[in-house]
Design a protein around this motif. Sequence first.
Motif, mmCIF file in Angstrom:
data_model
loop_
_atom_site.group_PDB
_atom_site.id
_atom_site.type_symbol
_atom_site.label_atom_id
_atom_site.label_comp_id
_atom_site.label_asym_id
_atom_site.label_seq_id
_atom_site.Cartn_x
_atom_site.Cartn_y
_atom_site.Cartn_z
ATOM 1 N N GLY A 1 0.801 -1.214 0.000
ATOM 2 C CA GLY A 1 0.000 0.000 0.000
ATOM 3 C C GLY A 1 0.835 1.265 0.000
ATOM 4 O O GLY A 1 2.023 1.260 0.321
ATOM 5 N N SER A 2 0.200 2.349 -0.370
ATOM 6 C CA SER A 2 0.856 3.656 -0.356
ATOM 7 C C SER A 2 0.676 4.302 1.010
ATOM 8 O O SER A 2 -0.364 4.133 1.639
ATOM 9 C CB SER A 2 0.241 4.566 -1.416
ATOM 10 N N PRO A 3 1.670 5.063 1.438
ATOM 11 C CA PRO A 3 1.541 5.726 2.740
ATOM 12 C C PRO A 3 0.530 6.870 2.686
ATOM 13 O O PRO A 3 0.404 7.551 1.670
ATOM 14 C CB PRO A 3 2.950 6.252 3.011
ATOM 15 N N SER A 4 -0.171 7.050 3.779
ATOM 16 C CA SER A 4 -1.132 8.157 3.886
ATOM 17 C C SER A 4 -0.395 9.451 4.207
ATOM 18 O O SER A 4 0.788 9.438 4.568
ATOM 19 C CB SER A 4 -2.143 7.848 4.995
ATOM 20 N N ALA A 5 -1.106 10.546 4.126
ATOM 21 C CA ALA A 5 -0.533 11.849 4.486
ATOM 22 C C ALA A 5 -0.146 11.869 5.961
ATOM 23 O O ALA A 5 0.883 12.439 6.339
ATOM 24 C CB ALA A 5 -1.523 12.966 4.169
ATOM 25 N N GLU B 1 8.321 13.635 11.125
ATOM 26 C CA GLU B 1 8.440 14.038 12.530
ATOM 27 C C GLU B 1 9.416 13.136 13.283
ATOM 28 O O GLU B 1 10.220 13.606 14.078
ATOM 29 C CB GLU B 1 7.059 13.973 13.184
ATOM 30 N N GLN B 2 9.338 11.843 13.042
ATOM 31 C CA GLN B 2 10.139 10.872 13.781
ATOM 32 C C GLN B 2 11.479 10.557 13.109
ATOM 33 O O GLN B 2 12.251 9.754 13.639
ATOM 34 C CB GLN B 2 9.343 9.568 13.949
ATOM 35 N N SER B 3 11.792 11.184 11.980
ATOM 36 C CA SER B 3 13.039 10.862 11.261
ATOM 37 C C SER B 3 14.297 11.016 12.113
ATOM 38 O O SER B 3 15.220 10.210 11.964
ATOM 39 C CB SER B 3 13.147 11.653 9.964
ATOM 40 N N PRO B 4 14.374 11.980 13.054
ATOM 41 C CA PRO B 4 15.573 12.025 13.899
ATOM 42 C C PRO B 4 15.718 10.804 14.807
ATOM 43 O O PRO B 4 16.785 10.560 15.363
ATOM 44 C CB PRO B 4 15.387 13.296 14.741
ATOM 45 N N CYS B 5 14.656 10.029 14.950
ATOM 46 C CA CYS B 5 14.646 8.884 15.858
ATOM 47 C C CYS B 5 14.897 7.546 15.157
ATOM 48 O O CYS B 5 15.065 6.528 15.833
ATOM 49 C CB CYS B 5 13.296 8.809 16.566
ATOM 50 N N LEU B 6 14.896 7.539 13.834
ATOM 51 C CA LEU B 6 14.939 6.272 13.109
ATOM 52 C C LEU B 6 16.193 5.458 13.406
ATOM 53 O O LEU B 6 16.122 4.235 13.522
ATOM 54 C CB LEU B 6 14.776 6.512 11.608
ATOM 55 N N CYS B 7 17.336 6.096 13.559
ATOM 56 C CA CYS B 7 18.560 5.344 13.886
ATOM 57 C C CYS B 7 18.430 4.671 15.258
ATOM 58 O O CYS B 7 18.863 3.532 15.435
ATOM 59 C CB CYS B 7 19.776 6.257 13.852
ATOM 60 N N GLN B 8 17.826 5.371 16.184
ATOM 61 C CA GLN B 8 17.586 4.789 17.517
ATOM 62 C C GLN B 8 16.675 3.575 17.398
ATOM 63 O O GLN B 8 16.915 2.548 18.023
ATOM 64 C CB GLN B 8 16.952 5.848 18.412
ATOM 65 N N TYR B 9 15.640 3.673 16.555
ATOM 66 C CA TYR B 9 14.725 2.557 16.375
ATOM 67 C C TYR B 9 15.431 1.365 15.717
ATOM 68 O O TYR B 9 15.135 0.221 16.029
ATOM 69 C CB TYR B 9 13.520 2.958 15.520
ATOM 70 N N MET B 10 16.359 1.650 14.796
ATOM 71 C CA MET B 10 17.082 0.580 14.110
ATOM 72 C C MET B 10 17.958 -0.223 15.066
ATOM 73 O O MET B 10 18.258 -1.382 14.812
ATOM 74 C CB MET B 10 17.943 1.150 12.990
ATOM 75 N N LYS B 11 18.360 0.385 16.162
ATOM 76 C CA LYS B 11 19.206 -0.300 17.146
ATOM 77 C C LYS B 11 18.393 -1.178 18.089
ATOM 78 O O LYS B 11 18.947 -2.006 18.791
ATOM 79 C CB LYS B 11 20.009 0.723 17.946
ATOM 80 N N LYS C 1 10.620 1.962 1.243
ATOM 81 C CA LYS C 1 9.664 2.407 0.222
ATOM 82 C C LYS C 1 8.800 3.553 0.756
ATOM 83 O O LYS C 1 8.583 4.556 0.081
ATOM 84 C CB LYS C 1 8.788 1.237 -0.215
ATOM 85 N N VAL C 2 8.326 3.400 1.986
ATOM 86 C CA VAL C 2 7.489 4.439 2.596
ATOM 87 C C VAL C 2 8.282 5.736 2.749
ATOM 88 O O VAL C 2 7.795 6.814 2.403
ATOM 89 C CB VAL C 2 6.917 3.960 3.951
ATOM 90 N N ALA C 3 9.505 5.636 3.248
ATOM 91 C CA ALA C 3 10.326 6.840 3.416
ATOM 92 C C ALA C 3 10.537 7.535 2.079
ATOM 93 O O ALA C 3 10.409 8.760 1.973
ATOM 94 C CB ALA C 3 11.664 6.478 4.062
ATOM 95 N N THR C 4 10.841 6.759 1.033
ATOM 96 C CA THR C 4 11.044 7.332 -0.301
ATOM 97 C C THR C 4 9.755 7.972 -0.807
ATOM 98 O O THR C 4 9.772 9.087 -1.328
ATOM 99 C CB THR C 4 11.529 6.252 -1.287
ATOM 100 N N SER C 5 8.636 7.283 -0.648
ATOM 101 C CA SER C 5 7.339 7.810 -1.093
ATOM 102 C C SER C 5 6.988 9.107 -0.377
ATOM 103 O O SER C 5 6.351 9.978 -0.953
ATOM 104 C CB SER C 5 6.226 6.794 -0.845
ATOM 105 N N CYS C 6 7.400 9.218 0.866
ATOM 106 C CA CYS C 6 7.097 10.413 1.662
ATOM 107 C C CYS C 6 8.124 11.529 1.453
ATOM 108 O O CYS C 6 7.975 12.616 2.013
ATOM 109 C CB CYS C 6 7.027 10.052 3.140
ATOM 110 N N GLY C 7 9.174 11.245 0.697
ATOM 111 C CA GLY C 7 10.204 12.263 0.460
ATOM 112 C C GLY C 7 11.122 12.474 1.653
ATOM 113 O O GLY C 7 11.712 13.542 1.805
ATOM 114 N N THR C 8 11.224 11.474 2.496
ATOM 115 C CA THR C 8 12.093 11.550 3.675
ATOM 116 C C THR C 8 13.309 10.668 3.426
ATOM 117 O O THR C 8 13.155 9.476 3.191
ATOM 118 C CB THR C 8 11.351 11.040 4.922
ATOM 119 N N PRO C 9 14.509 11.233 3.461
ATOM 120 C CA PRO C 9 15.684 10.399 3.235
ATOM 121 C C PRO C 9 15.799 9.310 4.299
ATOM 122 O O PRO C 9 15.592 9.562 5.471
ATOM 123 C CB PRO C 9 16.860 11.366 3.334
ATOM 124 N N PHE C 10 16.119 8.111 3.854
ATOM 125 C CA PHE C 10 16.294 7.012 4.795
ATOM 126 C C PHE C 10 17.660 7.179 5.448
ATOM 127 O O PHE C 10 18.664 7.384 4.764
ATOM 128 C CB PHE C 10 16.186 5.659 4.071
#
Length: 97
Positions: free
Chosen positions: A48-52, A60-70, A85-94
């Motif tokens: 599915g495609s991500p919602s708005a 909002e949570q992108s500064p936290c993603l590295c913490q979540y990956m750990k 895919k979701v990050a790319t679709s939302c225009g947020t760099p992974f």
Amino acid sequence: MKSKVGCVAIFVAIVVVHAIGEVEVAKAAVTCNPLQLTPCAVAITTAGSPSAVCCAKIKEQSPCLCQYMKNPNLQKFINSPGAKKVATSCGTPFPKC
């Protein structure tokens, strides 16, 4: 006339520096909570495609993603192709952690 232009330039510089400082404070003020990414669960686990709302939460949570990956409980979702895919679709760099 030159003094008015100089004053305006100094004022603009002060406003820009202040705005940049506020952006940094806003980034630091993000509360890392993986439950905030719940609106993205369907888009991450299916085709599915991500919602708005999902995209807003990813940004909002992108500064936290590295913490979540750990976190062993979260890394299989955050490191998944669906999450990328979701990050790319939302225009947020992974993040590269």
